[in-house]
Write an enzyme that holds these catalytic residues in place. Structure first.
Site, PDB file in Angstrom:
ATOM      1  N   GLY A 220      79.647  83.090  -8.170  1.00 44.58           N
ATOM      2  CA  GLY A 220      79.136  82.193  -9.213  1.00 44.58           C
ATOM      3  C   GLY A 220      77.814  81.583  -8.798  1.00 44.58           C
ATOM      4  CG  PHE A 221      76.123  82.696  -6.151  1.00 44.22           C
ATOM      5  CD1 PHE A 221      76.711  82.652  -4.906  1.00 44.22           C
ATOM      6  CD2 PHE A 221      76.122  83.891  -6.849  1.00 44.22           C
ATOM      7  CE1 PHE A 221      77.283  83.790  -4.353  1.00 44.22           C
ATOM      8  CE2 PHE A 221      76.693  85.029  -6.301  1.00 44.22           C
ATOM      9  CZ  PHE A 221      77.277  84.989  -5.043  1.00 44.22           C
TER      10      PHE A 221
ATOM     11  N   GLY B  43      85.390  83.542  -4.311  1.00 45.04           N
ATOM     12  CA  GLY B  43      85.072  84.568  -3.321  1.00 45.04           C
ATOM     13  C   GLY B  43      84.853  83.974  -1.941  1.00 45.04           C
ATOM     14  CB  THR B  44      84.275  80.479  -1.007  1.00 41.44           C
ATOM     15  OG1 THR B  44      85.365  79.986  -1.820  1.00 41.44           O
ATOM     16  CG2 THR B  44      83.002  80.398  -1.817  1.00 41.44           C
TER      17      THR B  44
ATOM     18  CG  ASN C  73      89.010  80.860   8.019  1.00 37.98           C
ATOM     19  OD1 ASN C  73      88.359  81.597   8.763  1.00 37.98           O
ATOM     20  ND2 ASN C  73      90.060  81.283   7.337  1.00 37.98           N
TER      21      ASN C  73
ATOM     22  CB  THR D  53      86.181  81.878   5.082  1.00 35.51           C
ATOM     23  OG1 THR D  53      86.695  80.683   5.660  1.00 35.51           O
ATOM     24  CG2 THR D  53      87.320  82.840   4.802  1.00 35.51           C
TER      25      THR D  53
ATOM     26  N   GLY E 145      80.939  70.276   3.502  1.00 38.36           N
ATOM     27  CA  GLY E 145      80.815  71.505   2.721  1.00 38.36           C
ATOM     28  C   GLY E 145      79.840  72.474   3.374  1.00 38.36           C
TER      29      GLY E 145
ATOM     30  CD  GLU F  39      75.729  74.216  -3.288  1.00 39.08           C
ATOM     31  OE1 GLU F  39      74.908  74.198  -4.200  1.00 39.08           O
ATOM     32  OE2 GLU F  39      76.704  73.450  -3.240  1.00 39.08           O
TER      33      GLU F  39
HETATM   34 MO1  MOS Z   1      76.623  75.354  -6.540  1.00 38.70          MO
HETATM   35  S1  MOS Z   1      74.767  75.580  -7.377  1.00 38.70           S
HETATM   36  O1  MOS Z   1      76.771  73.674  -6.633  1.00 38.70           O
HETATM   37  O2  MOS Z   1      77.764  76.108  -7.530  1.00 38.70           O
END
Ligand code: MOS
Length: 686
Positions: free
Chosen positions: A234-235, A462-463, A578, A581, A649, A652
């Protein structure tokens, strides 16, 4: 984990659904079965601005298998929602070329597509303006930039401080529009049952989508269920519902059958969003010792006439480096273009390209090593908010990276190293990304046959979200992961953070831990816990992940071809849940960063007002041959001001910093400072 023995967390557990995916058993939205399903194909505008004069559906309706042609002539009236891109067929206005202006529903996908090409639409076009350029007369300062930051911040007097600085860098950078291209194009299956909507959607957040769809169809949110079992990337482009979800639901209403819509790769380029192009002026003032006295960062960006999307390009500059006098400003212009949207590290990514390039320029101007320059400008507290960081280990990342990469002894002079006709250079850039959390609800229960199950409306795009949540739950319950079954991807599980903003695991994990703790305390049955109060009560800290990317490039002295021979990223992201991943996330982000640096560019045809390159043949995303030696590492970081896992997180931060690291390496190799991405041959050779 705080107070809990960590056994599963920190281990490289393979993806739980990996086998299902490689055997094709995993069902994505479009692959869900539905009795009596029909197919819908969009018809898109062929002008960039104007009005629809007339829609003639006759030829399409005459084709076999065609059930309906939908346009603003006959579409159902919709409710109100903030994203105007979702309000399909509500007026005759064309805002951009490629906008969905009609659609065909048919018995088969083939019939729908063929008929879509036979819908005749007459337009009344008007002049369009699709070019972002400095000096545009319609620039304005938006009230806020995403998600709710001030558009302008000022501390002290940056102009005056720049005027008296010993060393000044004043440079303008530019980035082009670029498009998310997830493997799975955006797709939806809509089923209406007695006024209730079930939507299988390729979406990053089922919970948020439920409310938006309820607004669009003007029904209570309880009447909408959104399911996203598997999502193929998705991104950001699937962060909010895209028009195909609404289209599927409209079509299903019209033909009173379940309806599937899958956008084509070409259609993605118009209706699923892209990273806004930017023009950014960065001014840095410093003493000869490289200590910053002033920072000014101004960004000029575009949005559409449908909806204001104001990317937060300058926000990382507000917290990166210490300087007494500071200014950041965003200016926006609404053009006749598709609406920009979320794309991996929106704001941080293009903003840090400009800032980290300028920092490199300052290092050159001061005759200082760029790592040393950054260390000299480390702030004690968040420079703008004046509050402590929960943890900030940028310096550790720079030092660890320098060690691993072999930075010591680097000759800073440009063009100093060559291997035949290849000019060699190295560059470094810093990365940062906020560590957010959003309220989420999890339910944990004892399974009748033994073991546990946990449900939460998280999404795995997919992460590896399903996998890390299983690890987190296992540790909270004090059992091995095989005794825990985690169910996700269904809005019926309750409120949950979007798989975006790098906040998924931190948000969902908090709820999962709390639900598991409560279940153990209760000793039987099931327990649901929501984390709204816990998040509200957290201490005031500036929470950010940090990192540093190091790039080695070789540049062909004759052709200007740039290859990234090596890239290393070192990150400070709290506890890594992990390593397998996580590594994939980091090197995936860095790959996207190399791609932004060298390859990706959506080229606007000014005459037609549309992107010329709209498929993977012409829009270049990297293949394995483009990515040579790439590695990610992380430092130990204990931060108990985050969440029960102590994690930040990681989705990104991999991309942030990577484009600047490449551009800085290109400068080192060639002496040529490329301030506009992508770094094409012509920009290197000039
Ligand atoms: Mo990301 S651009 O916060 O899905």
């Amino acid at each position: 984990m705080t107070g809990v023995a960590s056994r599963a967390v920190g281990t490289p557990l393979s993806r739980i659904e990996g086998r299902e995916k490689v055997t094709g058993e995993a069902r994505y939205a479009y692959e869900q079965p539905a009795e009596g399903v029909a197919y819908c194909a969009p018809v898109t505008a062929t002008i960039a601005a104007g009005e629809i004069d007339a829609v003639d559906p006759a030829r399409a309706l005459a084709l076999p298998g065609v059930l309906a042609v939908i346009s603003h002539d006959n579409a159902p009236a919709l409710g109100e929602t903030a994203d105007g891109e979702l309000l399909l067929f509500q007026s005759d206005r064309v805002h951009y070329r490629g906008q969905i202006v009609a659609a065909v529903v048919a018995e088969t996908l083939e019939a729908a597509r063929e008929a879509a090409g036979c819908v005749r639409i007459d337009y009344a076009p008007r002049e369009h303006d699709v070019s972002l350029r400095l000096g545009h007369p319609r620039f304005y300062t938006p009230e806020k930039v995403n998600p709710s930051f001030p558009a302008v911040t000022e501390h002290g007097d940056a102009e005056a401080a720049l005027a008296r600085a010993d060393v000044v860098v004043d440079a303008t950078y530019a980035t082009q529009p670029i498009h998310n291209n997830p493997m799975e194009p955006h797709a939806s299956l809509a089923v209406w049952e007695g006024g209730d909507l079930l939507l299988h959607d390729s979406i990053q957040g089922a919970w948020g989508a439920r409310r938006t769809l309820a607004e669009v169809f003007d029904i209570a949110p309880e009447r909408v269920r959104v399911v996203a079992q598997h999502v193929g990337g998705g991104f950001g482009s699937k962060g909010t519902p895209r028009p195909q979800a609404v289209l599927a639901a409209i079509a299903a209403k019209v033909v009173e059958r379940p309806v599937k819509v899958a956008l084509t790769r070409q259609q993605l380029f118009a209706v699923t969003g892209y990273r806004t192009p930017t023009i950014q002026r960065v001014r840095l003032g410093a003493g000869r010792d490289g200590r910053l006295t002033a920072i000014a960062h101004e960004a000029y960006e575009q949005t559409s006439t449908v909806r204001e999307f104001a990317e937060q390009t300058c926000t990382p500059t507000r917290m990166m480096y210490a300087a007494p006098d500071r200014l950041t400003r965003h200016e926006l212009v609404a053009l006749d273009v598709p609406t920009p949207s979320w794309m991996r590290a929106p704001g941080e990514c293009p903003g840090m390209f400009a800032l980290e390039s300028a920092i490199d320029e300052l290092a050159v101007a001061c005759g200082l090593d760029p790592i040393e320059l950054r260390i000299r400008n480390e702030p004690d507290v968040d420079p703008e908010r004046g509050i402590p960081f929960s943890s900030r280990n940028l310096v550790a990342c720079l030092r660890e990276g320098a060690e691993r990469f072999g930075w010591a002894g680097r000759d800073p002079s440009p063009g100093a190293r060559a291997d035949g006709r290849w000019l060699l250079g190295t560059g470094v850039a810093a990365a940062t990304y906020p560590a957010y959390r959003a309220p989420s609800k999890a339910t944990a229960r004892f399974e009748p046959g033994g073991g546990y199950s946990v449900s939460i409306a998280a999404t795995d795009i997919g992460t590896g979200a399903r996998t890390v949540l299983t690890q987190i739950a296992a540790d909270a319950l004090g059992v091995d992961p095989e005794h825990v079954r985690v169910e996700i991807g269904d809005s019926d599980f309750g409120q949950a953070a979007v798989a975006g903003g790098s906040m998924g695991t931190a948000s969902w994990g908090t709820a999962v831990v709390r639900a598991c703790e409560a279940l153990l305390e209760q000793g039987e049955g099931e327990v649901s816990v929501s984390t709204g109060d816990e998040i509200k009560a957290q201490s005031k800290r500036s929470r950010h992940a940090f990192g540093a990317q190091f790039a080695e490039v070789r540049v062909d002295a004759d052709s200007g071809e740039v290859r990234v021979s090596r890239m290393l990223g070192v990150f400070a992201v709290g506890r890594v849940i992990n390593p397998k991943t996580a590594r994939s996330q980091f090197i995936g982000g860095m790959t996207q960063g190399i791609s932004m640096a060298l390859h990706e560019e959506s080229v606007m045809d000014r005459e037609f007002g549309d992107y010329l390159n709209r498929d993977l043949a012409q829009y270049h995303v990297p293949v394995c041959a483009d990515i040579e030696d790439i590695e990610a590492a992380w430092i130990e970081e204990d931060d108990d001001e985050l969440n029960p896992m102590g994690s930040k997180g990681i989705g990104e931060i991999g991309i942030v910093g990577s484009p600047a690291a490449v551009a800085n390496a290109v400068f080192h190799a060639t002496g040529r400072r490329v301030r506009e991405l992508p770094i094409r041959l012509d920009r290197v050779l000039v």
